[in-house]
Motif scaffolding. Structure first.
Motif, PDB file in Angstrom:
ATOM      1  N   UNK A   1       0.856  -1.167   0.000  1.00 14.91           N
ATOM      2  CA  UNK A   1       0.000   0.000   0.000  1.00 14.91           C
ATOM      3  C   UNK A   1       0.898   1.224   0.000  1.00 14.91           C
ATOM      4  N   UNK A   2       0.458   2.267  -0.691  1.00 13.90           N
ATOM      5  CA  UNK A   2       1.361   3.380  -0.951  1.00 13.90           C
ATOM      6  C   UNK A   2       1.898   3.988   0.337  1.00 13.90           C
ATOM      7  N   UNK A   3       1.086   3.946   1.380  1.00 16.55           N
ATOM      8  CA  UNK A   3       1.576   4.512   2.634  1.00 16.55           C
ATOM      9  C   UNK A   3       2.419   3.504   3.405  1.00 16.55           C
ATOM     10  N   UNK A   4       2.457   2.292   2.898  1.00 19.45           N
ATOM     11  CA  UNK A   4       3.136   1.219   3.636  1.00 19.45           C
ATOM     12  C   UNK A   4       4.589   1.516   3.929  1.00 19.45           C
ATOM     13  N   UNK A   5       5.309   1.904   2.897  1.00 18.94           N
ATOM     14  CA  UNK A   5       6.731   2.140   3.118  1.00 18.94           C
ATOM     15  C   UNK A   5       6.966   3.587   3.491  1.00 18.94           C
ATOM     16  N   UNK A   6       7.670   3.759   4.573  1.00 16.06           N
ATOM     17  CA  UNK A   6       7.949   5.118   4.990  1.00 16.06           C
ATOM     18  C   UNK A   6       9.374   5.080   5.505  1.00 16.06           C
ATOM     19  N   UNK A   7      10.247   5.596   4.715  1.00 20.21           N
ATOM     20  CA  UNK A   7      11.639   5.522   5.136  1.00 20.21           C
ATOM     21  C   UNK A   7      11.909   6.531   6.248  1.00 20.21           C
ATOM     22  N   UNK A   8      12.672   6.098   7.198  1.00 13.13           N
ATOM     23  CA  UNK A   8      12.964   6.971   8.321  1.00 13.13           C
ATOM     24  C   UNK A   8      13.892   8.081   7.875  1.00 13.13           C
ATOM     25  N   UNK A   9      13.589   9.283   8.285  1.00  7.80           N
ATOM     26  CA  UNK A   9      14.465  10.395   7.969  1.00  7.80           C
ATOM     27  C   UNK A   9      15.624  10.364   8.960  1.00  7.80           C
ATOM     28  N   UNK A  10      15.283  10.058  10.173  1.00 10.01           N
ATOM     29  CA  UNK A  10      16.306   9.990  11.199  1.00 10.01           C
ATOM     30  C   UNK A  10      16.696   8.547  11.382  1.00 10.01           C
ATOM     31  N   UNK A  11      17.923   8.337  11.683  1.00  3.42           N
ATOM     32  CA  UNK A  11      18.272   6.982  12.021  1.00  3.42           C
ATOM     33  C   UNK A  11      18.211   6.852  13.547  1.00  3.42           C
TER      34      UNK A  11
ATOM     35  N   UNK B   1      21.466  -6.937  20.053  1.00  4.74           N
ATOM     36  CA  UNK B   1      21.818  -6.259  18.804  1.00  4.74           C
ATOM     37  C   UNK B   1      21.092  -6.862  17.604  1.00  4.74           C
ATOM     38  N   UNK B   2      20.676  -8.158  17.718  1.00  5.34           N
ATOM     39  CA  UNK B   2      19.992  -8.718  16.547  1.00  5.34           C
ATOM     40  C   UNK B   2      18.656  -8.017  16.319  1.00  5.34           C
ATOM     41  N   UNK B   3      17.908  -7.766  17.391  1.00  6.81           N
ATOM     42  CA  UNK B   3      16.626  -7.072  17.206  1.00  6.81           C
ATOM     43  C   UNK B   3      16.863  -5.650  16.688  1.00  6.81           C
ATOM     44  N   UNK B   4      17.889  -4.995  17.225  1.00 11.07           N
ATOM     45  CA  UNK B   4      18.188  -3.629  16.759  1.00 11.07           C
ATOM     46  C   UNK B   4      18.568  -3.659  15.281  1.00 11.07           C
ATOM     47  N   UNK B   5      19.390  -4.646  14.943  1.00 10.47           N
ATOM     48  CA  UNK B   5      19.834  -4.715  13.545  1.00 10.47           C
ATOM     49  C   UNK B   5      18.706  -5.000  12.577  1.00 10.47           C
ATOM     50  N   UNK B   6      17.711  -5.776  13.032  1.00  8.47           N
ATOM     51  CA  UNK B   6      16.564  -6.023  12.161  1.00  8.47           C
ATOM     52  C   UNK B   6      15.752  -4.741  12.041  1.00  8.47           C
ATOM     53  N   UNK B   7      15.387  -4.162  13.185  1.00 12.44           N
ATOM     54  CA  UNK B   7      14.467  -3.031  13.139  1.00 12.44           C
ATOM     55  C   UNK B   7      15.081  -1.786  12.508  1.00 12.44           C
ATOM     56  N   UNK B   8      16.397  -1.647  12.577  1.00  9.67           N
ATOM     57  CA  UNK B   8      16.975  -0.437  11.993  1.00  9.67           C
ATOM     58  C   UNK B   8      16.857  -0.448  10.474  1.00  9.67           C
ATOM     59  N   UNK B   9      16.715  -1.651   9.908  1.00 11.38           N
ATOM     60  CA  UNK B   9      16.583  -1.761   8.464  1.00 11.38           C
ATOM     61  C   UNK B   9      15.148  -1.698   8.001  1.00 11.38           C
ATOM     62  N   UNK B  10      14.226  -1.884   8.942  1.00 11.02           N
ATOM     63  CA  UNK B  10      12.835  -2.051   8.545  1.00 11.02           C
ATOM     64  C   UNK B  10      12.067  -0.774   8.782  1.00 11.02           C
ATOM     65  N   UNK B  11      11.314  -0.374   7.792  1.00  7.50           N
ATOM     66  CA  UNK B  11      10.518   0.808   7.982  1.00  7.50           C
ATOM     67  C   UNK B  11       9.200   0.659   7.275  1.00  7.50           C
ATOM     68  N   UNK B  12       8.171   0.482   8.046  1.00  9.18           N
ATOM     69  CA  UNK B  12       6.862   0.225   7.477  1.00  9.18           C
ATOM     70  C   UNK B  12       5.842   0.740   8.477  1.00  9.18           C
ATOM     71  N   UNK B  13       4.790   1.402   7.980  1.00  7.58           N
ATOM     72  CA  UNK B  13       3.782   1.961   8.894  1.00  7.58           C
ATOM     73  C   UNK B  13       3.186   0.916   9.808  1.00  7.58           C
ATOM     74  N   UNK B  14       3.121  -0.324   9.381  1.00  6.09           N
ATOM     75  CA  UNK B  14       2.456  -1.328  10.199  1.00  6.09           C
ATOM     76  C   UNK B  14       3.437  -2.179  10.989  1.00  6.09           C
ATOM     77  N   UNK B  15       4.653  -1.696  11.095  1.00  2.00           N
ATOM     78  CA  UNK B  15       5.622  -2.362  11.966  1.00  2.00           C
ATOM     79  C   UNK B  15       6.092  -1.319  12.963  1.00  2.00           C
ATOM     80  N   UNK B  16       6.070  -1.694  14.230  1.00  2.00           N
ATOM     81  CA  UNK B  16       6.392  -0.722  15.273  1.00  2.00           C
ATOM     82  C   UNK B  16       7.790  -0.181  15.003  1.00  2.00           C
ATOM     83  N   UNK B  17       7.943   1.119  15.117  1.00  2.00           N
ATOM     84  CA  UNK B  17       9.214   1.735  14.765  1.00  2.00           C
ATOM     85  C   UNK B  17      10.115   1.843  15.990  1.00  2.00           C
TER      86      UNK B  17
END
Ligand SMILES: *[C@@H]1O[C@H](CO)[C@@H](O)[C@H](O)[C@H]1NC(C)=O
Ligand SMILES: *[C@@H]1O[C@H](CO)[C@@H](O)[C@H](O)[C@H]1NC(C)=O
Ligand SMILES: *[C@@H]1O[C@H](CO)[C@@H](O)[C@H](O)[C@H]1NC(C)=O
Ligand SMILES: *[C@@H]1O[C@H](CO)[C@@H](O)[C@H](O)[C@H]1NC(C)=O
Ligand SMILES: *[C@@H]1O[C@H](CO)[C@@H](O)[C@H](O)[C@H]1NC(C)=O
Length: 658
Positions: free
Chosen positions: A334-344, A390-406
């Motif tokens: 969905x078009x709003x699905x991907x939302x790249x983080x501006x901030x890391x 660090x594994x959870x951090x490493x996964x979540x830092x790469x993932x950016x989606x409105x329906x995944x907790x940021x």
């Protein structure tokens, strides 16, 4: 023509005499990393020899305030905070003084012909280029040429928020080095004023071994802000920073021309060879210029069609997946699905988190080890975890989606990690669905909300399985891990068990002996054989849909007795045999009070039933499930509750057409 042939044969002669064999040492970059428009052998990476992977070390100069703790450095370089702390004899909470040289242990492995250690980086400002990422952010641990070769974005496509793949240079010792007793190669960032001999001294190795490792001779020039390999017989010393503080007298980097510079040979007998090489280089430059336009054109073409991870499953009408670049709207995401983080990620101070959570007070406890925090006026959720996550951090830092907790940041303090997430106002889905907890919320979720939640979760899983890079399996999906924000939009959380999809080939999936998960959500092939595939998320998601429909828990009845029933088993009884309509009405959550379209409820139950099939191969892919839910959702938007009676009659027709 004849001259061309003779020049070409000359070229062949020169090239063949300089071809490194597979056991050769590595070629020094020689400042070629400044010339991003041209590719040189030495800038692509260090060449693989007979060892496919090894432990290796990088050096990094701490920067203030961004990369000055083991956690933030390990986050940038994809290492492990505790290993950095040990390698430098510091604690993993201690900030490191600016411009201190830190050694960073990493796993180095062959990727194609080159040794590299992968990490990723989210661009932060509009001005960043492949060169600034390589030189300034990664301190010459990678090159702009390697970044360009391994990313599909062109230089002009770089925008803040884009996530780029970063291959860091590393190497494993050659046979010759191993025979001489060397066990590791450290990639050292040359600073102003340093020479091969001063660097060799820091590490207590002999100068010649450093020169050999980089194919240099004793009168070669080395440039600052280039990486140099240092062979080591033991692990690097813990406090190398104190050893290096020489005066500023090394040569500044001279301007780079394609003809190259820094040739090590300078004695007179090489003059003739030098002339020949000069001619050859001129020819190469001419050829390079000639082919440049072809190359450019081809590269531009190869940038546009990005790989859709499993496009074959999505073939609905004209809506086919053709592009996954973030700016393109495609039907499957969905078009709003991907939302790249501006901030890391932010690295928080422990004191700030203490203040934000009222010293982790009971009042601020959401549940378990999750606390509500108020950071600069915004709410956040802080989860406290033991040890290294660090594994959870490493996964979540790469993932950016409105329906995944940021994940917005983290903090490491006294061996605990504090993860800071976006805040979900309405707690978890299971708080809203199940009777014992429902009293807390006097309101029940409407049909519309339930369909939206199912659609959101499918969107998140579809992203995770097919579009995240690399693709992941969540492995622990359940209604307790689906959080709801202020608008009842779903956010999938808890990636503690998530792992990378290791094999997308035919059937070669991972197996584990260590079966962990939540009863009622784990598929039979996982419980029985430890088989891990994306279909285990599909199964768990089927159970979540059934919870949304029925309001029941994944396992109901007497938990320790014989009355225990799995929701995944109940659904087949409901949808098979006679009187499907009546049985389905009986199955639906009474708090919906018949305010739902029965035909759509039937479609949803059907797809859920396929998701919880015992046989892993008869379960649909998440992309198919997502597509079905998208249709159900758009029909729900058209649905008028007053038409209900009429519409419900069509249930039998639907079952006939399937
Ligand atoms: C550069 O690398 C290519 C392929 O790895 C090799 O064929 C070629 O000989 C190398 N050139 C030089 C000058 O080492
Ligand atoms: C590590 O640090 C501790 C305390 O700062 C010090 O006592 C110890 O000697 C150091 N170890 C090494 C190997 O430098
Ligand atoms: C290298 O990989 C091994 C096994 O996968 C792991 O135990 C180790 O921590 C890794 N080392 C680093 C520095 O990440
Ligand atoms: C590193 O990245 C490259 C390119 O994306 C990939 O081919 C390779 O498998 C990766 N290596 C590891 C160890 O993940
Ligand atoms: C490379 O990065 C360093 C450190 O940020 C900086 O001092 C240097 O000027 C950069 N080199 C170039 C050519 O921009």
């Amino acid at each position: 023509m004849a001259t061309t042939i003779s020049i070409l044969s000359l070229l062949l002669l020169v090239v063949t005499s300089t071809i490194p064999n597979s056991e050769a040492q590595q070629e020094y970059v020689n400042n070629k990393q400044l010339d991003c428009d041209n590719v040189y052998n030495s800038t692509k990476g260090n060449i693989c020899n007979s060892i496919p992977s090894c432990t290796s070390y990088l050096t990094f100069k701490s920067t203030s305030p961004e990369y000055n703790t083991p956690s933030s450095i390990s986050y940038l370089l994809n290492s492990t905070p505790s290993l950095i702390a040990t390698a430098n004899n510091i604690t993993d909470v201690q900030p490191i003084a600016a411009a201190t040289t830190v050694t960073v242990p990493v796993n180095c492995s062959c990727s194609g012909p080159y040794y590299q250690h992968n990490t990723s980086y989210t661009l932060k400002t509009p001005g960043e280029t492949y060169f600034t990422v390589a030189n300034n952010t990664y301190q010459a641990l990678t090159t702009c040429q390697a970044l360009i070769a391994q990313n599909r974005y062109g230089e002009r496509d770089l925008t803040a928020g884009l996530n780029v793949h970063v291959p860091l240079r590393c190497a494993c010792p050659t046979q010759k080095q191993r025979d001489a007793g060397f066990k590791y190669l450290l990639t050292y960032l040359v600073s102003r004023g340093e020479s091969a001999s001063s660097i060799a001294e820091i590490f207590g190795v002999d100068e010649q071994s450093v020169l050999d490792a980089n194919e240099l001779s004793s009168d070669s020039v080395i440039f600052y802000f280039t990486p140099l390999l240092v062979p080591l017989k033991t692990e690097p010393p813990v406090n190398i920073q104190r050893a290096a503080s020489p005066p500023e007298n090394s040569p500044p980097p001279p301007p780079v021309t394609p003809a190259g510079n820094g040739d090590s040979g300078s004695s007179k007998k090489w003059v003739i060879v030098g002339v020949v090489v000069g001619v050859v280089v001129l020819v190469i430059v001419a050829l390079a210029l000639f082919f440049l336009c072809f190359y450019r054109r081809r590269r531009e073409q190869s940038f546009s069609p990005a790989k859709p991870a499993s496009a074959s499953t999505i073939t609905e009408g004209t809506n086919k997946v053709s592009d996954t670049t973030p700016t393109t709207q495609s039907w499957s995401i969905s078009s709003e699905g991907i939302r790249y983080a501006i901030e890391s990620l932010t690295v928080y101070k422990f004191e700030d988190l203490q203040n934000a959570t009222g010293f982790f007070s009971e009042d601020n406890r959401i549940k378990g080890s999750v606390y509500r925090a108020s950071l600069k006026g915004d709410f956040a959720a802080v989860k406290v975890l033991k040890g290294d996550v660090s594994s959870e951090i490493n996964i979540l830092k790469r993932i950016n989606h409105t329906n995944i907790i940021r994940l917005s940041g983290f903090c490491v303090h006294k061996g605990d990690t504090y993860l800071v997430y976006e805040f979900a106002e309405n707690d978890s889905l299971d708080d809203w669905l199940h009777t014992e907890k429902k009293y807390k919320n006097s309101m029940a979720l409407s049909w519309m909300q339930r369909v939206q939640i199912a659609h959101d979760v499918a969107d998140a899983l579809n992203y995770l399985h097919n579009y995240a890079s690399p693709p992941h399996i969540h492995k622990n999906l359940k209604s307790g891990n689906v959080l709801l924000d202020g608008n009842f939009r779903a956010k999938v959380s808890n990636f503690g068990l998530a792992r990378v999809v290791e094999d997308k080939g035919d059937g070669g999936f991972q197996l584990t002996r260590h079966v962990v998960g939540t009863q009622g959500y784990m598929p039979p092939e996982y419980i029985e054989n430890g088989l891990i595939t994306p279909k285990m998320d599909v199964f768990a998601f089927g159970v979540v849909i059934l919870e949304l429909l029925s309001g029941q828990e994944a396992i109901s009845g007497d938990k320790n007795g014989s009355g225990e029933q799995m929701l995944s088993a109940i659904v087949s009884e409901v949808l098979e045999g006679e009187n499907v309509r009546e049985k389905l009405r009986g199955f639906m959550d009474p708090t919906l009070r018949d305010e739902y379209p029965l035909d759509l409820a039937y479609s949803m139950a059907e797809i859920a039933k396929r998701c919880v099939a015992r046989d892993v191969n008869s379960r649909p892919n998440i992309s198919e499930v997502f597509m079905t839910l998208s249709k159900i959702q758009s029909s729900t938007l058209d649905w008028d509750p007053s038409d209900e009676l009429e519409r419900s009659r069509s249930v039998s027709q639907i079952s006939a057409t399937r």
